[in-house]
Design an enzyme around this catalytic site. Structure first.
Site, PDB file in Angstrom:
ATOM      1  N   HIS A   1       4.271   1.759 -22.047  1.00 38.07           N
ATOM      2  CA  HIS A   1       4.337   0.592 -22.930  1.00 38.07           C
ATOM      3  C   HIS A   1       5.795   0.166 -23.084  1.00 38.07           C
ATOM      4  O   HIS A   1       6.693   1.005 -23.146  1.00 38.07           O
ATOM      5  CB  HIS A   1       3.722   0.936 -24.293  1.00 38.07           C
ATOM      6  CG  HIS A   1       3.526  -0.291 -25.130  1.00 38.07           C
ATOM      7  ND1 HIS A   1       4.560  -0.863 -25.818  1.00 38.07           N
ATOM      8  CD2 HIS A   1       2.435  -1.062 -25.360  1.00 38.07           C
ATOM      9  CE1 HIS A   1       4.102  -1.958 -26.439  1.00 38.07           C
ATOM     10  NE2 HIS A   1       2.812  -2.083 -26.175  1.00 38.07           N
TER      11      HIS A   1
ATOM     12  N   GLU B   1       1.764  -7.090 -19.611  1.00 31.88           N
ATOM     13  CA  GLU B   1       2.226  -7.420 -20.961  1.00 31.88           C
ATOM     14  C   GLU B   1       3.650  -7.952 -20.887  1.00 31.88           C
ATOM     15  O   GLU B   1       4.609  -7.167 -20.924  1.00 31.88           O
ATOM     16  CB  GLU B   1       2.259  -6.157 -21.836  1.00 31.88           C
ATOM     17  CG  GLU B   1       0.927  -5.690 -22.296  1.00 31.88           C
ATOM     18  CD  GLU B   1       1.034  -4.984 -23.653  1.00 31.88           C
ATOM     19  OE1 GLU B   1       0.192  -5.266 -24.506  1.00 31.88           O
ATOM     20  OE2 GLU B   1       1.964  -4.179 -23.854  1.00 31.88           O
TER      21      GLU B   1
HETATM   22  P1  PGA Z   1       0.423  -7.545 -29.803  1.00 31.54           P
HETATM   23  O1  PGA Z   1       0.813  -6.179 -29.085  1.00 31.54           O
HETATM   24  O2  PGA Z   1      -1.041  -7.787 -29.539  1.00 31.54           O
HETATM   25  O3  PGA Z   1       0.724  -7.305 -31.238  1.00 31.54           O
HETATM   26  O4  PGA Z   1       1.269  -8.612 -29.203  1.00 31.54           O
HETATM   27  C1  PGA Z   1       0.340  -5.858 -27.822  1.00 31.54           C
HETATM   28  C2  PGA Z   1       0.926  -4.542 -27.379  1.00 31.54           C
HETATM   29  O5  PGA Z   1       2.111  -4.285 -27.665  1.00 31.54           O
HETATM   30  O6  PGA Z   1       0.242  -3.724 -26.750  1.00 31.54           O
END
Ligand code: PGA
Length: 256
Positions: A94, A164
């Site tokens: 992450h 992401e």
């Molecule tokens: P968010 O976070 O949905 O609050 O943008 C996603 C993540 O960090 O996995």
């Protein structure tokens, strides 16, 4: 696509076991009436055993793991311990861990290799820090390839790639979700890299999902126009109503 995969990343929330239990109960209660969706709850480690006992339809995820199975690694939690606790999915790499905890591509690779060989679903997070122009940022391909060094073809069926973009994560300043169009282009690129590494047939088993400011109001276009196969949900996963709205809309999107 079969069932969409919706993963709740609770991050370092909530504060107490009581709140975690309540949140899980609400999700399980609503999920009992839904079939065509796979929901994974990834709480802090502390709550895993308890939530594992009360879980029914939800699968259990962890937000991180150590790559070794046992040994002198103060402060770490091993995949073997997670397996014994009922965890099936583990988030790896992450951006918050890469950024604040110094996690490197090499560490991420060790985790991915181990998890896939141990039959976990490994949820590999990749994404650029800053929005670039129209081009797909090179770092997306680099992070993906580096994470998969030494992973044999036979092991990738349990891989989930979460795209992401870091700038889209709701805690980033000026965060806003990516566009489904852009997510689509990145998903196609990710599939191309995977096909190049493993061949099309094997690459097709890998799920590509989107994360970054996912809400009930934007999940449908990510699935339908962005051709994403699910979502990694941070902030909105702490609000059971909003989260279950996301899940509901994901199941509806799949009927199209
Ligand atoms: P968010 O976070 O949905 O609050 O943008 C996603 C993540 O960090 O996995």
């Amino acid at each position: 696509m079969e069932k969409p995969l919706i993963i709740a990343n609770w991050k370092m929330n909530p504060t107490s076991a009581k709140e975690a239990t309540e949140l899980m109960m609400k999700v399980e209660g609503a999920l009992a009436r839904m079939r065509r969706v796979e929901v994974v709850i990834a709480p802090p480690f502390l709550f895993l055993s308890h939530l594992s006992r009360m879980r029914k339809r939800c699968k259990l995820g962890a937000q991180n793991t150590f790559w070794g199975d046992t040994g002198p690694y103060t402060g770490e939690i091993s995949w073997r311990q997670l397996k014994k606790t009922g965890v099936s999915h583990i988030i790896v790499g992450h951006s918050e861990r890469r950024l604040f905890l110094g996690e490197t591509d090499e560490m991420i690779n060790k985790k991915i290799r181990t998890l896939l060989s141990q039959n976990f679903f490994a949820v590999l997070c990749i994404g650029e820090r800053e929005r670039s122009g129209h081009d797909i940022p090179a770092v997306v391909g680099e992070q993906l390839k580096n994470a998969l060094i030494g992973v044999p073809r036979g092991h990738i069926k349990n891989l989930v790639v979460a795209y992401e973009p870091v700038w889209a994560i709701s805690t980033a300043s000026f965060a806003r979700p990516d566009t489904p169009d852009n997510a689509f282009r990145v998903a196609v690129y990710i599939r191309k890299v995977l096909s190049g590494l493993y061949g099309r047939g094997s690459a097709e088993h890998v799920r590509v999902i989107y994360g970054g400011s996912v809400r009930a109001k934007n999940i449908t276009p990510f699935l339908l126009d962005g051709k994403m196969e699910g979502a990694l949900v941070g902030h909105a996963s702490l609000d059971p109503q909003e989260f279950m709205d996301i899940v509901r809309r994901a199941t509806q999107a799949m009927r199209h």
